[in-house]
Structure formats: C-alpha cells, structure tokens
Scaffold this motif. Structure first.
Motif, PDB file in Angstrom:
ATOM      1  N   PHE A 503      39.762  36.963  48.374  1.00 15.56           N
ATOM      2  CA  PHE A 503      40.034  38.123  47.542  1.00 15.56           C
ATOM      3  C   PHE A 503      38.951  38.302  46.476  1.00 15.56           C
ATOM      4  O   PHE A 503      38.440  39.398  46.248  1.00 15.56           O
ATOM      5  N   ALA A 504      38.571  37.191  45.880  1.00 14.92           N
ATOM      6  CA  ALA A 504      37.562  37.260  44.809  1.00 14.92           C
ATOM      7  C   ALA A 504      36.224  37.728  45.356  1.00 14.92           C
ATOM      8  O   ALA A 504      35.498  38.488  44.712  1.00 14.92           O
ATOM      9  N   LYS A 505      35.907  37.270  46.549  1.00 18.92           N
ATOM     10  CA  LYS A 505      34.647  37.702  47.181  1.00 18.92           C
ATOM     11  C   LYS A 505      34.670  39.211  47.362  1.00 18.92           C
ATOM     12  O   LYS A 505      33.706  39.913  47.073  1.00 18.92           O
ATOM     13  N   LYS A 506      35.791  39.686  47.872  1.00 17.24           N
ATOM     14  CA  LYS A 506      35.888  41.103  48.199  1.00 17.24           C
ATOM     15  C   LYS A 506      35.776  41.972  46.955  1.00 17.24           C
ATOM     16  O   LYS A 506      35.104  42.994  46.970  1.00 17.24           O
ATOM     17  N   TYR A 507      36.437  41.575  45.891  1.00 14.50           N
ATOM     18  CA  TYR A 507      36.452  42.420  44.694  1.00 14.50           C
ATOM     19  C   TYR A 507      35.492  41.917  43.616  1.00 14.50           C
ATOM     20  O   TYR A 507      35.567  42.317  42.469  1.00 14.50           O
ATOM     21  N   ILE A 511      34.116  33.344  40.323  1.00 12.19           N
ATOM     22  CA  ILE A 511      34.547  32.121  41.002  1.00 12.19           C
ATOM     23  C   ILE A 511      34.035  30.946  40.187  1.00 12.19           C
ATOM     24  O   ILE A 511      32.836  30.813  39.984  1.00 12.19           O
ATOM     25  N   LYS A 512      34.959  30.134  39.738  1.00  9.29           N
ATOM     26  CA  LYS A 512      34.537  29.028  38.878  1.00  9.29           C
ATOM     27  C   LYS A 512      34.981  27.707  39.484  1.00  9.29           C
ATOM     28  O   LYS A 512      36.159  27.487  39.718  1.00  9.29           O
ATOM     29  N   ASN A 513      34.009  26.877  39.715  1.00  7.87           N
ATOM     30  CA  ASN A 513      34.247  25.602  40.352  1.00  7.87           C
ATOM     31  C   ASN A 513      34.744  24.576  39.340  1.00  7.87           C
ATOM     32  O   ASN A 513      34.074  24.319  38.353  1.00  7.87           O
TER      33      ASN A 513
END
Length: 1140
Positions: A503-507, A511-513
């Motif tokens: 979802f995060a990729k799409k929108y 992204i936090k590791n």
RNA sequence: GCUCGAGUGGCGGAAUUGGUAUACGCGUUCGACUUAAAAUCGAAUGCCGCAAGGCUUGUGGGUUCGAUUCCCACCUCGAGCACCA
C-alpha cells in the motif's frame, strides 16, 4: 479341502460372531478398557462409500489387535442422520426424512455388517432418534443457562429466487447450488453458541493431546490465536475552528460525539426531551438522578449514587434515549414502528457497541405493562456491569467520553507487532470506522467477496500522533482492513508488513525500517545460510555490534575474494539507509584503525564500501582488491555475488576479543519487500538495539497500550431455518422472552409437516405448523410460540461418542459411571504397545476420521466436551486422546468420486466378487493410509491371490493327518531342514505389530506377503502357521477364523461355544527378540560411493577384519588396482566405502 | 497471494538419526501344465548397452567419502486459508 469360497465363509462367521456377541463391550471388566472410534457415517442415499471402509477397516484392525492384546474394547457405530441431502430429497419427493433415513441406515447397516467389522452393534445410535436428540436439546439448554447460547444478528446466504437461506456448502461460486441465482447476504436473528469463550483453552489444550501434527495445525489456524496489543493513537481534528457551540440546554460534561454532529443534533435532542413518549416518561422517572431505587451499593471508591443517566443524549451520530456514561449503558425504548427499522437498530447497536456501550432495548408496551420486570432487568444489568469508572478518556490516548467538547479523538488499533511502532508511518482504518469518525463517505468499500484484490485507499486528512515517536502521521481509509477483526484499525508499518508495504509503495507513503534480522552466535551460521537469498537480493552488510559502538562490515565474498566494510552508526540512525555520506566518512576514518586490526586478526582485508545510486562506490580513496592483487571497481554484475565465506561468530569474537558480541546482518538499500521477521530494533529511540521480541511488552507500556489476545474464531451460528434438524427447545413468550422448554417436556419432537421447504420469508417449514408452534408459555401460561429454528448438522455429532458409553440411558445423556469407565484414566501401563502413547490421560483412546473434519467437527466436539467438563458431567477435559486422519479415496482418474460423474465403486459388487476380506486387504494395501489414493479395481487381484495362497497352505495342513507336525513345501510328508523360517516369522510378527500402531498397514501387508512367499518354500510347523493366522486376523477376519477353526482347532463347523475359541479372542503373538538377531550380516562394499561388491560378515566381527576382508575381495581389487587409497569408511552392519 | 503436504519404473507404491533406490503388489514378456483357453506354478522385468560399463528418485545448485533423505532456488500437482493486522 474345498476351494476358498469367500461367500460361504464370510456370511457364516458374521452370523456366528453376532450370535456369540464376541464384539460386545462390557461396561466393567478386569481388563483395561480401550475405546476406538470412527466418525459415524451420514447415511446417504448412495450407500456405503469405499472411503468409509478405509477408515472403518483401519480402526477395526486396531480394535481387533487390542482385543487380542487383552483389552476390553469399545468399537461403536451409529448414524449422523440429520442433514441437507435427506431434506432436499424430501423436498423433491415428499417422502418423509424419517422414512428415507430408515431406508438408508438399513442399507448402510447391511453393508457394514457384510464387511465383518467388529462393531458393538448393541450400542447403535441415531442422531435423529428423539431418544437421542432429547439430550442434544438438553445440552443446548445447559449452554443457554450458562449464557453461552444467545440470539444475535448474523449474516446468512440468501437465495432471492428460492427464498431460502443457504448453508455455506450450498453456495457454489457465489450462486445458489440449485437454481444458479447469485446469492445475497442477508441479516437474520440467529441463535449463536459462544465458542469464542473457549478459544483460549481450545488452542492451549492441543498441547495435551496426541493428534497428527497437521491436524493440530489446522485447529490452531482455525482458532487463529494472536497475541498483541491495543494501542490508542490520538487524532487531531484537522479543522481547529470546530468548537462546541454556545446555546441552550445542558452542555455535556462528556465528549460523546464530534462537535459537528453535536451541533447538528442538539436542537433535535432538546425537542425530543420535551416530548417524551409514554414509555420514555415512565423510565425517566426511574432512571433520573438520585432515584434511590437505582442506587448501587457503596464501595469501590465511589459514592452511592454513582450512576447518572442522561436522556436524549447525543452519542456519536445518534440520539440515544437514555445513557449512563459511567456504566457505558444505553437504554432504548422502541415504539411500535420498530419492526420495520430493525436493521437500522441493529446497525446502531453495533456502532454503540463498538464505542464500548452496552445497549438494552425495551418496547413501549413492555414498559407500560411489565414495568417491574423491566426495572429488575435494568437493575441487574447495572449491578453486573463491572466497570464503574470510565475507562475511555483515561490513560495516554483517548479522550472520547471526556468533557471539554473535544477537538481530539482517538483511534484504537490492534497489532501483534508493537515492537514496530516506531516504523508506523500511517494509520489504516476500515471504511466503516472512517465514516463513524468523520461522518464522511470516502468511496472506499470493504470487499466482502474479495473480488478486488488490489489495495486502495484515500487519505482522510485526519492526523494521528504516533505515541512512540510523537510524530504526526496520516490516517488513510483502506479496503484491506476489516471492520470486524481487532479494532477495525491498524497502525501501518510498511517496512515490516507486506500489505502495508504494498500500500505504501502504491501511494508513496514513507517506509521506515525499524527491525533488522539478527543472528547470534547460537543460530548464526545456520540462520545466515538459510537467509542467503535475502542477503543476495539485498546486499547485506554485516554489523558487528559491541557495547556502544556499531561497526558495519561486509564479510569476504568468495567469488571475487574481496571484503569490505562500512562503518558508522550514530544515534541509532542507519547511515547506509539514510545515505548519510558524511557520517560514514567521519566514522569511517575514526574506525579505520580498528578495522585494520580486525582485518589483520581475521586475515581478511576490509575496505570501506557504500552502495550509492545502485552502484558500488569507493570510499576514502580505497578500492577493491582482487585476489591477484589488481584493483577494481565493482561492476553491476557483482550485485549478484553470492557464495559468502561465512565467518562464524566465534571467529569474529575471538579476533575482536569481545565475549558478548552479537553478529547482525543488516539489509541495506531500497528494499523490494517488507521484512516481517523478528530481529534487532533500530531507529527506535531508546529501544534501538533491543531484541524485538523482548521489547514488545516494554513498548506496549511505553505507549500506554494494553496487551490483548485476539482470535479469528467466531461464535458458532447455531440456527438453521430447516426442517431436518433438532428443534431448538425454546418457547418465545411475548412477556417472558425466550423460555426454555422444561426438562420434563424434552424432547421437543419434530412434527410431521406437509412441506419441507423453508417458507418464503426464510423461516423454517416448522413455522407453518400452527398447532405445533402455538403453545402456552411454561412460565406465565400465556400465549407463546415455539422457536422454529433447528440445530445444525454439527450438533448431534458434537457429543455422540459420549452416548456410546451408555446408549440406552433415559435419565442422563450418559451416566457418570459409564463415562468414567470408558473415558476415565486409561490403564495402558505395561500393555501399552508404545511408550509415548499420549500425554493426555483419558478420553476416547483413538479417533480416526476424514481430513475434512479436522477443523469444524473436531473443534465443535472439543468445545462441547469442555463445556460439559466444566459442568462436571464428563471426566476429561479433552474428548479424544489420539486423533488420526486418513486420505481420501479418489476415482481411477484421480478425481473425486461422485454419483454425478458416475465413477463410484459399489462395495456390494466387490464383496460378491472378491469377498470382504479381499476388499479390506486391498483398501489397506493400496497406499499410505494418510494420503489420498486412486481406486483401481484391477489391483484387487493381488490381495485376493494372497488370500488364496494362504488358503492353500491351510489346506495342506488339513490334508496331513499328523496335524501338529511340520509341513514340507512340496508334499507335506518329507521335512527339509530349513531353520530360517522361524526367524522370518518373528521378524514379520514384529513388523506387523509395529506397523499397525503407526497405521502403516500397507507395509504390514507387504511383509506378510513376503512371509507367505517364504512359507511356500520352507517347512513350517503348525505352531508357526497359527501365529501367522493371528497376525493376519485383524486384516482378514473371516478367512483366518475359518482356517483357525479347521486347522488349529480341527473343527469343521463351530458347534461349541465360539466365545472361547475365536481367533479374534486369542492372544496376540509375541516375537522372540533372540530369534530376530542375525548371526551373519551382509556388508556392501562401495568404491567412491559406488556399489561394487558384497561380503558376508559375522555379527560380532571387528572393524579391522572386515576392512581387511573387503580389500581382499576380487572385484574390489580390480577397481583399486594401481590407485592410492585415501580413506576407508566403515558403517557398522551396513557398508564399507573405499575412497580412492 | 499465504500456509501445509506431495513429486520415485508402464501403474499403486516401499526405503529417514544421510549408508545396497525401486521392497510388496498390479501389468507386461517368456516358460511349465493343457487339445485349447482360463486359473495356477516358475523365470525375467528402472533406462541405455551384445557386454564391460554408464545413467536414474520433478529441475538446477550446495554440503558430504556417500543425498530419495539435509540446505538453497525454481517448476508441477493436491489440500486448507483468504487481506486476521
């Protein structure tokens, strides 16, 4: 002697066994008990299926062996006869299901008897027998008494054309099985059983039973236990201009809705307060502040009039009639039009429940006519509600329920990974929740049929505060979060959850590791190797962590023989991920000395290296040095470098001389997937460096959350709007509500109806039986109606194994004495064939059934059993000590057998042609018991020939006058010295004995086949033949009984009492361990792993001698001639491998 | 998509602390008995090769003296679950 005539023999012995009752279980005995069980069949119209025979034969073999081992065995049979197919047949033909069931059970009984199973037929039960379902109904009433049976709205499948509710199995591809019309979802009030109350125990107690691992797994998956936490996120209203309006009326002390709604509804509420209905007026007099009749006892730190009701109060987007906020109780008085708005009311109740309120509903009528009753209900409810103080509005998070009109609210999330909270970069909430919070519709729909697998979402523009980082994160409404699991909201951690990642990729959300894989000294090497693909894909850097220093290094790559490292690590930030070149440069220099030393000690060269913009770049003017001494830039292909030279943790530890060092493999660069494992926390403030598993609890505390366990398991929808099931024994009285049918009036017998089809509005056909439906209320003797719903098919099968212990009891479902005998503590002791039979003590000793029943039936019956255990009605907490499952039998082409495909096999024909013994043998021989196999009638001749050969050997014994002597293979008169037979026999006895315990029936049979092959070539004594018959007896009971009687007992027809003489009551033979030992052993000689020769050695020969002998072997000499011997490996009693 | 299970001759299948791959059965071929056929009995039967020998447990790689068995990747089939946080 005559030919092997299976028809004659089989029928004869079946009658004899029955007459002599040799398989009847005794309800008390000096012998230890053994309860073996199969799933009782559903007597379908198509007759016995070969799949039934597979399971029944297996347990028959086990039961027969147990009898021979000296147990008092209960191996019962019955009929699970309620169910859809019979009902559908009745709808079609108009024939009463009772009649159909009778016909079908007659067929099944005849077929099962023809197979010679050692069932105790005197205990036969039938779930459709009123004498049986009386107790099914009785148990239901116990559930009701304990509050575990309740009525609730539930979604059912509805066929709009047939106008009936459909069971899940009647919905095929979203359409009605009969007419193909797409199925609709409809809400209906249904009886439910509170199985979720037992979820924890159903999961945990699996540890105590001996089920096949895959069965336990299936149970656990279905229960779906997950431990996690509920954490509240504060939400900031994005519109700060929203404040509470000034105006008339009471300004609420508690915040129970958002200001916008409050403003919209306030006037309406005021108006309603001024014009109460009659019922409302009456109730308000009772409920209003300081009414002494509602005063609760003092204590618990509050004063006596602690419950304060408000009327026509705004909660969320509703105006509720009465609410006590401290008790979180809503009371609604419904007018007459309510029948039409039931669905709406249900929605409303659901949302209020979600907010933590309990809702009580009364009708106007009820309040006026039965005020005392209503009052008592309210008082007892208030007394029973434990939370006397507000729980919302307290703690770190929420403010819902607090005063000051709230510009803030909270969202509660459920997570199993509180340890990743520092990586939560947004909240994802279900559409329903979004609407509730904002009142807006975002056009995102939850996808109940999951047709749209793509994740979509919209930013609600609400802002939540991550309680761990304090940072503001967006709140998205998404289609991949379900409203009815957990809290309907999640904290999205894209770096460590696949769905959030997608979802995060799409929108393009951040992204936090925050977690990285960890491998310690203990699991280091293995874990590293198993993660090779992960490493390869992501260019891993190894981190050596010691005290406060963090040093990143790449170990030596085998392929190009270079090594590199990156140093860095300041304040928990990952310099590689952050791409902070400066940090790297700085710390790189700082640590250069250290690294150089490390390299020297490890005898590896290290270089600073950083991957930037997808290319490996040099750092500090350093370079990669290849083995030949050349310097080289790393090319694109090097990304695929693998074959890492593994340094063990020990090696590094030694080199660095630090005893408590950890090795951490860190993933660098943009990842193409989320890492969902556990590991070491990074970028997590003070938690950085901690083990993610161990930190969970502390994190929960840190963010003010609370630990919570959730289950996937849902309560059991127990109603069916059908005819052919147990009537639910309740009477619905307008005054008294649902009243249980008094015990003395049980069973509630199914009446004869004209039509079997459910009514047009989805009621059971019973609803049209006015004379049956209309009854007097057992309590108030007023007019009342029977509940017309019936129970599901699973009900009767949830306790049937208990009834077998005492099937004729008409006072209890089974007496405690019988239950204790048959389920109580087992006395396997010295008779136990295997040491570790089970850790669970008591229950059905061994239960075998289909893989398809390992989830629902098994779970439901365990639930019922545990419930009865809690009522102290059964002696064990688990019903089954041991559960196994058999694989399906498929048709010849490997597809499922079905009537419609015309690929079924009729057991009657097979018994006629081949005989029951052959059929039993074949089903046990055809393949692995737990695996599915294809049927092949042609292959049945194998087992048939085998039995014929056994018959022939028996015949030879009969022809011989001196029966007890030795039998010679050729003519039976001239014994030849052959001492090897007893050895083979004893080995076979051992093999068969052990194989039966492990359900390896196929190999047991194969070893008996080998034995018979041997028998035809060897001399055998009658004593040996007798033993052979005994081990074959459980598999082929008829032929062995015949041969036993004729050859061993010299009896042609069983005149005398069979009870003492049946082979099936004889004593299972023991094998002689001494006879099994081989004096000579064959040793295989290999050269470079290839088989070259065999030599015979004596059992106690020394290794030296054997090696010498092997090297003198002519074939070996040929192969090793002129070559140098590198190594000679000897494996005891097996082989010698010569390496040249 | 995820989880679990499986993949071995013409066929059903055997073989696990890593140690003779193809037990047992079916089928096929040849032989005996028989006027004949069936049944039965005996022999042969993984593949290539006259043989010596070589190859073979879904595919590719790894570890090992030695792998159907352990590790990694991939393919196929079956079962279950279906966004379960």
């Amino acid at each position: 002697m005559t030919e092997y005539n299976h028809l004659k023999i089989e029928q004869k012995w079946q009658k004899e066994w029955e007459k002599n009752k040799i398989y009847h279980a005794k309800d008390n005995s000096k012998k230890p008990k053994y309860y073996s069980l199969i799933e009782f069949p559903y007597p379908s119209g198509s007759g016995l299926h070969v799949g039934h025979i597979r399971s029944d034969t297996a347990m028959d073999i086990i039961s027969r062996k147990r009898r021979m081992e000296g147990y008092n065995v209960l191996y019962p049979i019955g009929w699970d006869a309620f169910g859809l197919p019979t009902e559908n047949y009745a709808i079609k033909t108009g024939i009463h299901p009772i009649k159909v069931t009778k016909q079908n059970t007659d067929i099944f009984r005849r077929q099962l008897k023809a197979l010679g199973f050692s069932f105790d037929w005197s205990r036969e039960i039938n779930t459709t027998d009123p004498k049986y379902y009386k107790w099914t109904q009785w148990i239901f009433l116990q559930f009701l008494k304990k509050g575990l049976a309740y009525k609730d709205k539930s979604v059912i499948n509805w066929c709009p054309k047939d106008k009936i509710g459909l069971a899940n199995e009647e919905v095929i591809g979203g359409a009605c099985e009969r007419c193909g019309t797409p199925v609709e979802k409809r809400e209906k009030e249904q009886w439910m059983l509170g199985i979720t109350k037992y979820a924890e125990r159903l999961d945990k107690d699996l540890d105590t039973v001996d089920y096949l691992p895959q069965i336990k797994l299936a149970q656990r998956n279905w229960i779906g236990r997950s431990e996690g936490a509920e954490i509240e996120f504060k939400i900031k209203n994005t519109n700060p201009s929203l404040t509470l309006p000034e105006g008339e009326g009471e300004i609420p002390r508690f915040f129970t809705t958002n200001p916008e709604l409050w403003r919209a509804l306030q006037n309406k509420a005021l108006e309603m307060r001024k014009n109460p209905t009659n019922g409302e007026k009456i109730i308000w007099e009772i409920l209003r502040r300081n009414n002494p009749s509602l005063t609760l006892p003092e204590g618990e730190g509050r004063n006596s009039n602690g419950c304060h009701f408000r009327r026509q109060h705004i909660v969320d987007r509703f105006i509720v009639d009465f609410v006590c906020i401290e008790k979180k109780l809503v009371i609604e008085i419904d007018g007459d039009i309510h029948d039409y708005t039931k669905t709406e009311d249900f929605e409303r109740t659901k949302i209020l429940n979600q907010l933590g309120f309990e809702v009580m509903r009364f009708t106007n009528d009820e309040v006026i006519k039965k005020l005392e009753n209503v009052k008592q209900k309210i008082i007892s409810k208030l007394n029973s509600v434990s939370g006397r103080t507000l729980s919302f509005g307290e703690g770190q998070g929420g403010v819902f329920g607090e005063d000051l009109g709230g510009v803030e609210s909270t969202i509660k999330v459920f997570t199993t990974r509180p340890d990743t909270i520092f990586g939560a970069t947004f909240l994802a909430i279900a559409p329903e929740l979004a609407k509730k919070l904002t009142g807006k519709d975002f056009g995102i729909k939850a996808d109940p049929d999951r047709e749209n697998k793509e994740k979509i979402g919209v930013d609600t523009e609400l802002k939540a505060k991550n309680p761990a980082t304090g940072k503001e994160i967006p709140v998205w409404v998404v289609n991949y979060v379900s409203y009815d699991y957990g809290t309907g909201a999640i904290m999205a951690v894209p770096a460590h959850d696949e769905r959030d990642f997608e979802f995060a990729k799409k929108y393009e959300l951040p992204i936090k590791n925050v977690i990285e894989p960890l491998f310690t000294k203990d699991n280091g090497e293995d874990a590293l190797k198993s993660n090779l693909p992960l490493i390869k894909r992501e260019a891993v850097v190894c981190v050596v962590k010691h005290w406060k220093e963090e040093k990143y290094l790449c170990l030596k790559w085998k392929k190009v023989s270079w090594s590199g490292f990156v140093t860095g690590g300041i304040d928990g930030e990952d310099p590689v991920l952050a791409g902070k070149r400066e940090i790297l440069e700085e710390t790189g220099y700082k640590n250069a000395k250290f690294i150089k030393e490390l390299g020297q000690k490890l005898n590896v060269q290290f270089y600073h290296v950083l991957k930037k913009e997808n290319r490996w770049a040099h750092f500090h003017g350093l370079y990669f040095e290849l083995e030949n001494g050349e310097q080289e830039e790393i090319s694109e292909e090097e990304k695929d470098i693998h074959d890492i030279l593994w340094l063990t943790a020990d090696q590094v530890e030694q080199a660095l001389n630090v005893p408590d060092m950890k090795l951490i493999w860190r993933r660098v660069h943009e990842k193409d997937e989320a890492f969902t494992g556990k590991g070491i926390m990074i970028n997590s403030g003070k938690f950085s460096g901690m083990d993610s598993e161990k930190a969970k609890k502390e994190i929960i505390k840190f963010v003010g959350g609370k630990e919570k366990t959730t289950f996937k398991l849902r309560d059991w929808v127990f109603s069916r709007q059908r005819y052919w099931g147990e009537p639910i024994p309740l009477i619905n009285c307008g005054k008294c509500g649902f009243v249980p049918v008094p015990e003395k009036d049980l069973p509630v017998v199914l009446p004869k109806v004209v039509k079997y089809k459910p009514t047009d509005n989805g009621e059971s056909p019973l609803a049209e039986m006015k004379s049956w439906v209309n009854v007097k209320c057992p309590k108030c003797k007023g007019k009342a109606k029977r509940e017309t719903d019936t129970m599901p098919n699973w009900a009767g099968s949830s306790w049937y194994f208990l009834r077998y212990t005492d099937p004729k009891n008409n006072k209890e479902f089974a007496s405690k004495k019988h239950l204790k005998y048959w389920l109580g503590q087992d006395k396997l002791g010295s008779l136990a064939p295997k040491k570790e039979l089970s850790s669970q003590v008591g229950g059905v000793d061994w239960y075998n059934g289909g893989m398809e029943h390992t989830t629902l039936h098994l779970l439901y019956s365990r639930f019922w059993h545990k419930f009865l255990y809690d009522l102290k009605l059964v002696p064990t907490s688990e019903p089954y000590m041991k559960r196994t499952s058999h694989g399906m039998i498929l048709a010849e082409q490997g597809e499922k057998m079905s009537k419609s495909k015309g690929n079924t096999v009729n057991p009657d024909d097979l018994i006629k042609i081949f005989g029951a013994d052959t059929l039993r043998m074949y089903e046990m021989f055809m393949g692995s018991f737990d695996q599915s196999v294809s049927w092949n009638t042609d292959s049945m001749v194998g087992p048939r020939r085998f039995l014929e050969r056994v018959w022939k050997i028996g015949s030879k014994f009969l022809e011989k006058k001196n029966f007890s002597g030795l039998l010679h293979p050729s003519d039976g008169t001239f014994p030849v010295q052959n001492s090897s037979f007893p050895k083979i026999l004893n080995k076979t006895i051992k093999k068969v004995s052990e194989d039966i315990e492990d359900m390896r029936f196929n190999t047991a049979i194969s070893s008996m086949m080998m034995l018979v092959n041997e028998m035809e070539k060897s001399e055998i004594s009658s004593e040996d033949f007798k033993k052979f018959l005994q081990i074959l007896a459980p598999f082929a009971p008829h032929i062995t009984e015949e041969l036993w009687q004729r050859t061993v007992l010299k009896r042609v027809s069983p005149r005398t009492v069979l009870k003492k003489n049946s082979i099936h009551l004889s004593v299972w033979p023991k094998w002689d361990e001494n006879l099994i030992q081989d004096e000579e052993i064959k040793i295989v000689v290999q050269i470079n792993g290839k088989l070259r020769a065999e030599i015979m050695i004596k059992a106690d020969e020394k290794e030296e001698e054997i090696k010498k002998e092997a090297l003198q072997n002519s074939t070996v000499l040929k192969h090793i001639a002129g070559k140098e011997l590198k190594k000679v490996i000897y494996v005891k009693n097996r082989l010698i491998n010569i390496v040249i």
